[in-house]
Design a protein around this motif. Structure first.
Motif, PDB file in Angstrom:
ATOM      1  N   SER A 320      -1.236  19.967  20.558  1.00  0.00           N
ATOM      2  CA  SER A 320      -1.855  19.315  19.395  1.00  0.00           C
ATOM      3  C   SER A 320      -2.016  20.314  18.260  1.00  0.00           C
ATOM      4  O   SER A 320      -1.948  19.944  17.092  1.00  0.00           O
ATOM      5  CB  SER A 320      -3.175  18.654  19.765  1.00  0.00           C
ATOM      6  N   LEU A 321      -2.200  21.582  18.615  1.00  0.00           N
ATOM      7  CA  LEU A 321      -2.230  22.601  17.562  1.00  0.00           C
ATOM      8  C   LEU A 321      -0.860  22.710  16.889  1.00  0.00           C
ATOM      9  O   LEU A 321      -0.764  22.819  15.669  1.00  0.00           O
ATOM     10  CB  LEU A 321      -2.623  23.959  18.141  1.00  0.00           C
ATOM     11  N   TYR A 322       0.180  22.679  17.716  1.00  0.00           N
ATOM     12  CA  TYR A 322       1.531  22.713  17.146  1.00  0.00           C
ATOM     13  C   TYR A 322       1.758  21.522  16.206  1.00  0.00           C
ATOM     14  O   TYR A 322       2.347  21.661  15.133  1.00  0.00           O
ATOM     15  CB  TYR A 322       2.581  22.690  18.259  1.00  0.00           C
ATOM     16  N   ALA A 324      -0.478  19.881  14.543  1.00  0.00           N
ATOM     17  CA  ALA A 324      -1.253  20.091  13.320  1.00  0.00           C
ATOM     18  C   ALA A 324      -0.538  21.057  12.393  1.00  0.00           C
ATOM     19  O   ALA A 324      -0.491  20.857  11.178  1.00  0.00           O
ATOM     20  CB  ALA A 324      -2.642  20.611  13.658  1.00  0.00           C
ATOM     21  N   ILE A 407     -10.237  20.046  19.868  1.00  0.00           N
ATOM     22  CA  ILE A 407      -9.027  20.488  19.172  1.00  0.00           C
ATOM     23  C   ILE A 407      -8.165  19.292  18.767  1.00  0.00           C
ATOM     24  O   ILE A 407      -7.600  19.269  17.678  1.00  0.00           O
ATOM     25  CB  ILE A 407      -8.208  21.451  20.069  1.00  0.00           C
ATOM     26  N   ALA A 411      -7.122  18.651  15.167  1.00  0.00           N
ATOM     27  CA  ALA A 411      -5.693  18.569  14.843  1.00  0.00           C
ATOM     28  C   ALA A 411      -5.376  17.227  14.201  1.00  0.00           C
ATOM     29  O   ALA A 411      -4.596  17.154  13.253  1.00  0.00           O
ATOM     30  CB  ALA A 411      -4.856  18.758  16.104  1.00  0.00           C
ATOM     31  N   ILE A 414      -6.330  17.351  10.534  1.00  0.00           N
ATOM     32  CA  ILE A 414      -5.333  18.112   9.769  1.00  0.00           C
ATOM     33  C   ILE A 414      -4.062  17.276   9.642  1.00  0.00           C
ATOM     34  O   ILE A 414      -3.462  17.169   8.585  1.00  0.00           O
ATOM     35  CB  ILE A 414      -4.990  19.431  10.490  1.00  0.00           C
ATOM     36  N   TYR A 415      -3.700  16.684  10.755  1.00  0.00           N
ATOM     37  CA  TYR A 415      -2.476  15.893  10.804  1.00  0.00           C
ATOM     38  C   TYR A 415      -2.553  14.752   9.800  1.00  0.00           C
ATOM     39  O   TYR A 415      -1.635  14.535   9.016  1.00  0.00           O
ATOM     40  CB  TYR A 415      -2.325  15.344  12.227  1.00  0.00           C
TER      41      TYR A 415
END
Lengths: 437, 308
Positions: A320-322, A324, A407, A411, A414-415
């Motif tokens: 999920s960080l990727y 974002a 997270i 994310a 941000i997404y």
């Protein structure tokens, strides 16, 4: 309306049908296997060559210690000068000349042995020769002191300590090695999976952004659905790829070993070397059966359940960080700045896993890092084979799941904002502002 | 219900930036509604709020009498200004996927898709990838994606950009046809001549605020200046001009004629009647031209934006 299954299906099919994905899936194991085979073949080729070593033993003490072997042939010189011997060896282009000087006392011999060769000889050869000479000279000295060599040999004791935990589980050296292999494999697999498929998710988000389809899609579905669908779909494609690799790799390995007669299994990885060391213990004389026992000694159920849970949570956390990151930027070159802080804990986890956990699986460092959510999936997976109390596993998992939810929420924020932002690369400050929108 | 869409006092801030400030509007059912405004006025934000892509900070939106919710997704078709489709996905698969996201079943989507491909003269593109199509073709596909699920409300952001005149005309006819079939259309564009041609109602947004709205004819009536464009064939041009300038505000006009007429713009005061002017003119010469000057949307746009 829940469109998640539809999105997952599309993401999965798009990935799986993608040409480069197909090529990668089928070509990588082939390339890997070919590479391994070539290396195995070459190293075998090297070992097959028989080396001839000439020996000029002026003391006459050690010449019967050398026996021709598969790899080395010994050629005894007698009654000639060193200069002549050197000339002959050079002429015959033998590998080298071992020279033992003429001395009366055995005590002086060790200091007067020399090896002459065209190039500097390989280390293993020298240590082999040294070993032979040491054994022979020790025997001679002992004999001289009046000991019976045979008696000494038979009275040598070999010790192998039986290990057993307080609750009665028997462990052995081979056990630890096996645990190491399992833990290492699990941790490394997760690491590889995150890097390969996290990047794939990121690229797919960027693609949706640059092709500008995103606005059409999110007028139909919630961004978080799209994000989760993307992550799950890509992961399923990843699992498919991994399975193909394992099956294809196994089949190819089998075929190649059968057809070319190269024993690829003899290729040694560090772990295998350790295993061999453990097995070389002459008295213990480990057999396949011992390995099986050690295998059954592993907490298999715990291992599998923990692997699945930590793998899924850890992977989702990172992916999920990727996602974002993909949403925050317009193109792949801009991702570097954001990837670094994501990669750091991951790499740290692998280092801790391979250095600290192996050394001391229940030490402070290992324990602490198996609770910190960004490193816990990898570190905990490597610790579990060594037996981690259930409460620790549960606590770590709980922390991980809590962080994971946090997270994903972060994310998704941000997404949601990022996918509609074009133009300049956002700063960290702006990213934090986005969360507040 | 005579209004399909009601936007009540919607505001949206991005940090310190106000994108929309207390904007209200009503879109009558079955109308073509022009959403106008300079770049960066807040049109896209408003459209995104209607599409539930972003949530307003305050205010409410009602569609067909009920507060906007995820049930309305299938009722709205949106053609964003920034067009885009999955480049490597096949046309057929792609449209089916997007239609399913809008709640259509696969079978239903297939039938409608065939119908629309025929209607828009789209040939056998089913198995082609988007990246193999020309820009105009891709635009047509995107149009089909927008209308396929038969939404009540259609939102077109610059629908004609990227089309050649023939296809632009085709799309225009489709929009009118959709309206006649009962759909309501929100139409955002900078091409004023198409607003002139298509829209029943307009709203003008400038710097996050609504500054003008109403039926297009009412707005025009509001902005009309009582000016007439006149062409008259006469020998003594200067004397007539002299005469007229004493009664009215006049200015030289410029339009194409076949003869050598005197061309003037004549602005009447509120008490003057156009008929009186016409009879006065006919008594002096041959009138070849007598037209009331109706303010164009373009003029209204520029004038309003400049005054704000």
């Amino acid at each position: 309306m829940n469109h998640l299954p539809l999105i997952i299906k599309r993401e999965y099919l798009t990935k799986v049908k993608n040409k480069s994905f197909i090529v990668m899936t089928f070509l990588s194991p082939i390339i890997m296997i070919i590479l391994i085979s070539v290396v195995a073949y070459l190293s075998q080729l090297n070992n097959d060559k028989q080396r001839t070593i000439s020996i000029l033993d002026e003391s006459g003490l050690v010449k019967d210690a050398f026996q021709n072997s598969e790899h080395t042939k010994y050629n005894m010189f007698e009654d000639m000068t060193l200069t002549d011997a050197k000339a002959i060896v050079k002429e015959a282009s033998n590998y080298g000349l071992l020279y033992i000087g003429k001395l009366d006392s055995i005590s002086f011999v060790p200091k007067h042995i020399e090896f002459y060769s065209e190039e500097s000889p390989s280390l293993s050869l020298i240590s082999d020769l040294e070993g032979i000479l040491e054994n022979k000279l020790t025997d001679l000295k002992l004999q001289k002191e009046g000991f019976d060599i045979e008696k000494i040999k038979t009275s040598r004791a070999n010790v192998s300590i039986e290990q057993e935990s307080f609750d009665g589980r028997k462990t052995s050296k081979i056990d630890s090695v096996l645990k190491l292999i399992f833990g290492g494999m699990a941790g490394y697999l997760l690491f590889m999976f995150i890097i390969i498929y996290g990047n794939m998710i990121m690229r797919s988000v960027i693609e949706e952004k640059t092709s500008r389809i995103i606005e059409v899609i999110i007028s139909s579905v919630k961004p978080i659905q799209l994000m989760l669908g993307k992550i799950i779909g890509t992961s399923l494609a990843g699992i498919t790829q991994f399975l193909v690799w394992i099956v294809l790799g196994g089949v190819l390995l089998f075929i190649i070993s059968a057809v070319f007669g190269i024993d690829v299994a003899q290729m040694q990885s560090p772990q295998q070397q350790m295993m061999q060391q453990a097995m070389e213990n002459p008295e213990a004389n480990m057999q396949l059966q011992d390995i099986m026992t050690a295998f059954y000694n592993l907490p298999i159920t715990n291992l599998i359940i923990a692997f699945i849970l930590f793998f899924i949570c850890g992977y989702l956390l990172y992916s999920s960080l990727y996602a974002a990151i993909g949403a925050a930027v317009d193109n792949e070159t801009d991702t570097q700045q954001f990837l670094l802080p994501v990669m750091m804990p991951l790499i740290l986890a692998v280092y801790i896993g391979f250095f600290t956990v192996i050394e001391d699986p229940h030490g402070t460092v290992s324990t602490v890092f198996s609770f910190i959510p960004f490193t816990s999936p990898v570190v905990m997976l490597m610790r579990i084979p060594f037996g981690v109390p259930l409460w620790q596993q549960l606590l770590s998992l709980l922390i991980l799941i809590g962080t994971f939810i946090l997270i994903v929420w972060f994310a998704a924020k941000i997404y949601r904002v990022g996918i509609l932002m074009y133009g300049k690369k956002p700063s960290y400050k702006e990213l934090i502002k986005w969360i507040k929108y | 219900m005579s209004n399909l869409l009601e936007v009540n006092g919607v505001s949206k801030n991005y940090g310190d930036f106000t994108a929309l400030n207390n904007v209200s509007l009503t879109v009558p059912k079955g109308s073509i509604y022009g959403l106008l405004g300079p770049n960066g006025a807040g049109k896209t934000t408003l459209i995104r709020i209607i599409n539930q892509i972003t949530m307003p900070d305050s205010g409410s939106v009602f569609l067909d009498g009920t507060a906007l919710s995820s049930n309305h997704i299938k009722d709205i078709g949106y053609l964003p200004e920034e067009r885009g489709l999955y480049k490597t996905m096949k046309v057929g698969e792609q449209v089916l996927y997007l239609a399913q996201l809008k709640g259509l079943s696969k079978a239903e989507a297939k039938i409608r898709l065939k119908y629309w491909f025929e209607r828009l003269e789209i040939g056998d593109w089913w198995n082609k990838k988007i990246q193999e199509l020309s820009k105009g073709m891709a635009q047509k596909i995107q149009f089909v994606v927008t209308v396929l699920h038969n939404p009540k409300l259609l939102i077109f952001d610059e629908p004609f950009s990227g089309f050649d005149p023939i296809n632009a005309n085709l799309i225009k006819d489709q929009i009118l046809q959709l309206r006649n079939d009962g759909a309501t259309v929100i139409f955002s564009t900078h091409r004023m001549e198409s607003v002139e041609e298509l829209c029943d109602d307009i709203t003008l947004i400038h710097k996050s605020n609504k500054i003008l709205d109403g039926k297009l004819v009412d707005v025009k009536r509001q902005f009309k200046t009582n000016t007439y464009e006149v062409g008259i064939s006469i020998q003594e041009k200067s004397s007539l001009q002299q005469e007229l300038s004493q009664k009215f505000q006049i200015a030289p006009a410029n339009f194409k004629t076949l003869g050598d007429e005197l061309k003037l713009n004549i602005k009447l005061s509120e008490n003057d009647k156009a008929n009186d002017l016409l009879s006065f003119l006919t008594s002096r010469g041959d009138v070849s031209h007598f037209v009331e000057l109706i303010p164009s949307v373009n003029d209204i746009f520029i004038q309003t934006v400049k005054n704000n």
